[in-house]
Every structure is written in structure tokens, then in C-alpha cells.
Design a protein around this motif. Structure first.
Motif, mmCIF file in Angstrom:
data_model
loop_
_atom_site.group_PDB
_atom_site.id
_atom_site.type_symbol
_atom_site.label_atom_id
_atom_site.label_comp_id
_atom_site.label_asym_id
_atom_site.label_seq_id
_atom_site.Cartn_x
_atom_site.Cartn_y
_atom_site.Cartn_z
ATOM 1 N N LEU A 93 11.795 3.296 -0.340
ATOM 2 C CA LEU A 93 11.111 2.333 -1.200
ATOM 3 C C LEU A 93 9.885 1.757 -0.507
ATOM 4 N N GLN A 94 10.020 1.442 0.776
ATOM 5 C CA GLN A 94 8.900 0.861 1.515
ATOM 6 C C GLN A 94 7.736 1.839 1.623
ATOM 7 N N ILE A 95 8.036 3.100 1.897
ATOM 8 C CA ILE A 95 6.968 4.099 2.035
ATOM 9 C C ILE A 95 6.264 4.335 0.710
ATOM 10 N N LEU A 96 7.019 4.562 -0.356
ATOM 11 C CA LEU A 96 6.415 4.928 -1.635
ATOM 12 C C LEU A 96 5.834 3.727 -2.376
ATOM 13 N N ASN A 97 6.266 2.515 -2.045
ATOM 14 C CA ASN A 97 5.663 1.319 -2.635
ATOM 15 C C ASN A 97 4.341 0.953 -1.962
ATOM 16 N N VAL A 106 4.539 5.083 -6.186
ATOM 17 C CA VAL A 106 4.889 4.373 -7.417
ATOM 18 C C VAL A 106 3.807 4.520 -8.482
ATOM 19 N N ARG A 107 2.604 4.915 -8.081
ATOM 20 C CA ARG A 107 1.537 5.289 -9.033
ATOM 21 C C ARG A 107 0.984 6.635 -8.570
ATOM 22 N N PRO A 108 1.718 7.696 -8.813
ATOM 23 C CA PRO A 108 1.398 8.981 -8.174
ATOM 24 C C PRO A 108 0.190 9.708 -8.746
ATOM 25 N N ARG A 109 -0.247 9.357 -9.965
ATOM 26 C CA ARG A 109 -1.268 10.168 -10.626
ATOM 27 C C ARG A 109 -2.690 9.802 -10.221
ATOM 28 N N SER A 110 -2.899 8.622 -9.695
ATOM 29 C CA SER A 110 -4.259 8.222 -9.341
ATOM 30 C C SER A 110 -4.223 7.166 -8.244
ATOM 31 N N VAL A 133 12.448 11.587 -2.279
ATOM 32 C CA VAL A 133 12.844 11.410 -3.682
ATOM 33 C C VAL A 133 14.284 10.915 -3.782
ATOM 34 N N ARG A 134 15.189 11.535 -3.033
ATOM 35 C CA ARG A 134 16.593 11.097 -3.083
ATOM 36 C C ARG A 134 16.733 9.672 -2.557
ATOM 37 N N GLY A 135 15.983 9.351 -1.484
ATOM 38 C CA GLY A 135 16.038 7.994 -0.953
ATOM 39 C C GLY A 135 15.565 6.969 -1.962
ATOM 40 N N TYR A 136 14.498 7.305 -2.678
ATOM 41 C CA TYR A 136 13.985 6.379 -3.687
ATOM 42 C C TYR A 136 14.982 6.215 -4.822
ATOM 43 N N ALA A 196 6.306 11.112 -8.979
ATOM 44 C CA ALA A 196 5.805 12.406 -8.533
ATOM 45 C C ALA A 196 4.707 12.919 -9.455
ATOM 46 N N HIS A 197 3.702 13.530 -8.847
ATOM 47 C CA HIS A 197 2.621 14.147 -9.618
ATOM 48 C C HIS A 197 2.196 15.430 -8.914
ATOM 49 N N LEU A 198 2.409 16.564 -9.560
ATOM 50 C CA LEU A 198 2.075 17.859 -8.989
ATOM 51 C C LEU A 198 0.707 18.303 -9.495
ATOM 52 N N TYR A 199 -0.153 18.705 -8.578
ATOM 53 C CA TYR A 199 -1.476 19.182 -8.959
ATOM 54 C C TYR A 199 -1.910 20.289 -8.005
#
Length: 452
Positions: free
Chosen positions: A113-117, A65-69, A102-105, A44-47
Motif C-alpha cells: 500500500l505504501q509503495i503504490l500509494n 493508485v492512478r496507474p493510467r497517467s 498486486v497480491r500485497g495490495y 494496473a495499466h498495461l501499455y
């Protein structure tokens, strides 16, 4: 210990609590996003993309899995909610979606996992926090729709068709703060797919909202009409009742629960047309509840109605083809024009600062043309499969050949009015050159404006 540091420490040490089904204030929403961000720094990266008229932060939570960039090859997806401050269900759906992902991950559930990967998901739960703060709970005719300056944010974006008609220079500084924030946001990432959530009807609407030259059967047809219809049906048919098209008694029936925006009612200065024309991001407008401010007791059922649709739509970011364009020296190039035969977009799709392109397409054979100054025009025919089930679009890179002359070849359809350069990392982007000015709403749009 400084007060701010103390708060941050508490956020890190406090485990994420279950998200209640209720309407959260702007402050509560902000606190929840801060907590998710602090508790999940790996995904997670909040901006903030800017501030509202009254100075409230427009928070975006990026998940991946690489939320910042950005990561080359990983498409950028976004959801935007609460553009109209009194259309509130989208806010809560977005918070529930964040909680669910988040809970699923954390529980190693395959779907999350599939979505966020495979993608980077950006969630802007409220684009109009000032309007929300004064909204009341009437089902249809409540205050709070507009921002603090009494401007409808979904009529305040540059309008492509007004520009093509009038050819007048548009001053971005005169846009509302919330609109300028989104316009700037779109220059920082190459968003591939998006949806903005509204209330007051139950339908998935797709571009164009305003009228161009391709008016067919009352619809304003875009070059990617087939893709838009598919995307709209993905949402409506995965929804518990949207696909029926006749759920809201005070609304017209919609075949399959979808509609072309212009065919529903003409709309100038809308966000979805702006995303598509100038930011090469395919966006839908999702009307997710008959009532703009549903009773809080209905929130669990409404989340259940929309959850499958929200997840299914996100997978569609993997439609079509993706890849990079390299020059004659093997260096990825920005602003190479990547066109698909038969799809003459008002602003041609171009590679971003990483040399990447993303083209959402249904399965089939397509002829591509790639144009870049100083290089031979490259054509290729690709057989495109259906990518969402594999969580990846087809990958195809283009390697250009330099021409043996000192005179550069410039793309024939490249115009200054379509300049939408991505902001460089660590530096500010020059403002794009816009051509156009907003036109007045038609009488039909005025009469229908209370619905959208």
C-alpha cells in the motif's frame, strides 16, 4: 462474440493464478501481463512503448493508485529487464515483483500500500524479446545477447561524452527499434529513479559508464556520485550476498558489492548514462546473478535473494526534494532550470510540463538556484531530510518574480544539445536535438562485454 472480445472477457472473469517459478516464454509473459491488467484495473495499466525488430510488443505494466497517467507530486519509477536477451533472471524477477505487489495490495499489506500509494511503478520485463527467443541456457557464453539485427542494445544509445568530444549531429532514426522505443518512452514521463537488470555478475553498477573529465582513481565521477553510491549500497546491502562482493568466482571482487561503471570497464552508448544525462533519471545497472541463465530450480532462491533489494531500491525514489516552479503569475512553468550548488550536470535538471522537478539528494543542506527566462534568478537554501522512510521526499515550491524589462534572461548553461522536451498529452513530441555519435569500445570493454 468477436474472438478478441471473448479473450478479454475470459481475462476479466478468470482470477489471477499463482505465478510459477519457471522461465516464461514471450507469449506466456504477455498473457500474464494482460491477465494482471484485466483483473486489476484500479491499480494496473498495461501499455506498449513500441515493438522489437521482429514486431514483438515491448509491454510495460504501470502499477499505482492512478496507474493510467501521471499525478503531480507522485514520482515515476521504472525497472527494465532482459536488455540482453540471454540474461534472463531479470524477466522472472520482474514478473514475481508484479505478482508480489498486486497480491500485497489486494491483501491490504502495508508495504505494498505504501509503495503504490506514493509512487507509480513501471515494469518493462523484456526490452529484447527477440534475443530471448533464441537464447540458450549456457551460463555465460550463450547466444541471444544481441537483438535480431545483431546489435548490443546497451551500446546503442546516444553517448554524452562522444557528443561532447566530437560535436556531431546524431540521427535517432538509425538507432535500433528497441532503443528508439525506450528513448521515446523517456520523453513521455519524468522518470525519477530506475534500474536495468542484467546477469553474469553480482554487483550494482552506477554512472558514469563512459569517461568524462572527472576521472578519479579510475572512476568516472558524476555530479551525483554520493547519491549513486548510496543507491548502489541500498541494493547490495539488502541483497542476500551481493554486498560480499566476491560471490562469483569468475569475477573480480567488488567492495560492498558496488562499482562505478567506468572503473569496472569503459562502456560507450549505455542506457544508464543516457537516462542520467538526458532524461534526468538516476539509473543503476544491476547484475543480479553470476550465471546469465540460471537453472529454473534456482529461481525461488534467487527471488528470495533479490526481493528485499528490489523493494528497498524502489523506496529511494523519495530521496531529496520535489516540488513545482511557478512564474510571476502563479502558473507552473516547463523548462525552468533547477540547479543544486556543486552539482553541474552535463544537462541541467529542468521542470517538466507540469512545472515539476525532482532532485534525489542525501540528507543535508543544499543551495538551489532556479532560472527561467523573463524572471529573476531565485536562490534558496534547503535543509533536506531523509524521505524514503516517510515515502515522500521533502516538498518545496519555487515562486518566481518577473523582471521589470522586456529582455528575457536565458539560463547561462542551457544549450540546445540538452533539449529533452516531454511529449505533450495527445500529441507527438518533437525529436530532441542530440549532439554526439557513439565511439568504439575499448579493448577492455570488448573483453568484458561477455560479462555485462
Amino acid at each position: 462474440m468477436p474472438p478478441l472480445l471473448f479473450v478479454l472477457v475470459l481475462l476479466f472473469l478468470t482470477p489471477a493464478s499463482t505465478l510459477d517459478f519457471r522461465y516464461h516464454s514471450n507469449q506466456e509473459m504477455e498473457q500474464y501481463l494482460l491477465q494482471v491488467n484485466a483483473s486489476n484495473p484500479d491499480i494496473a495499466h498495461l501499455y506498449s512503448i513500441g515493438q522489437s525488430v521482429l514486431g514483438r510488443e515491448l509491454w510495460v505494466l504501470a502499477l499505482g493508485v492512478r496507474p493510467r497517467s501521471h499525478t503531480v507530486g507522485i514520482p515515476e519509477f521504472k525497472y527494465v529487464a532482459n536488455m540482453h536477451g540471454n540474461e534472463v533472471l531479470g524477466r522472472e524477477l520482474m514478473l514475481q515483483l508484479v505478482d508480489d505487489l498486486v497480491r500485497g495490495y489486494r491483501n491490504n499489506e502495508t508495504w505494498s500500500l505504501q509503495i503504490l500509494n506514493s509512487s507509480r511503478v513501471h515494469v518493462l520485463p523484456t526490452m529484447n524479446p527477440d534475443g530471448f527467443n533464441v537464447a540458450d541456457t549456457h551460463c555465460q557464453f550463450s547466444q541471444g545477447r544481441l537483438n535480431h539485427n545483431n546489435i548490443d542494445l546497451n551500446r546503442n544509445f546516444p553517448d554524452a561524452f562522444a557528443g561532447l568530444r566530437k560535436q556531431q549531429q546524431l540521427n535517432e532514426d538509425k538507432r535500433e527499434a528497441e532503443v528508439r522505443a525506450v528513448m521515446g518512452w523517456l520523453r513521455t514521463e519524468t522518470f525519477v529513479l530506475s534500474a536495468n537488470l542484467h546477469g553474469g555478475a553480482l554487483v550494482a553498477s552506477y554512472p558514469y559508464d563512459n569517461g568524462g573529465s572527472e576521472l578519479v582513481g579510475g572512476a568516472s565521477v558524476s555530479p551525483d556520485d554520493d547519491v549513486f553510491i548510496h543507491l548502489a549500497k541500498v541494493y547490495s546491502h539488502n541483497h542476500a550476498s551481493m554486498h560480499r562482493g566476491d560471490v562469483c568466482h569468475d569475477s573480480r571482487p567488488f567492495l560492498d558489492g558496488i562499482t562505478n561503471g567506468y572503473q569496472w570497464y569503459p562502456l560507450s552508448g549505455g542506457m544508464q548514462d543516457y537516462n542520467y544525462v538526458w532524461a534526468q533519471c538516476l539509473e543503476l545497472t544491476l547484475e543480479v546473478s553470476c550465471c546469465k541463465f540460471p537453472p529454473a530450480a534456482q529461481l525461488p532462491a534467487l527471488w528470495t535473494d533479490n526481493r528485499k533489494s528490489l523493494l528497498a531500491f524502489m523506496k529511494q525514489v523519495h530521496l531529496g526534494v520535489k516540488g513545482r516552479v511557478f512564474d510571476g503569475s502563479g502558473v507552473p512553468v516547463q523548462n525552468a532550470v533547477v540547479e543544486v550548488k556543486g552539482r553541474r550536470n552535463l544537462c541541467p535538471f529542468r521542470t517538466d510540463r507540469h512545472g515539476e522537478y525532482y532532485r534525489l539528494l542525501l540528507p543535508g543542506n543544499y543551495s538551489f538556484t532556479v532560472t527561467y527566462p523573463g524572471h529573476e534568478v531565485l536562490t534558496a537554501t534547503l535543509d533536506v531530510p531523509y524521505g524514503p522512510d516517510q515515502f515522500s521526499a521533502m516538498k518545496h515550491d519555487f515562486l518566481l518574480r518577473r523582471i521589470a524589462t522586456t529582455t528575457d534572461q536565458t539560463p547561462t548553461n542551457a544549450t540546445p544539445t540538452c533539449n529533452h522536451t516531454l511529449q505533450q498529452v495527445g500529441g507527438a513530441a518533437a525529436a530532441p536535438t542530440w549532439s554526439g555519435s557513439a565511439v568504439g569500445l575499448s579493448l577492455v570493454a570488448v573483453l568484458r562485454s561477455l560479462i555485462d
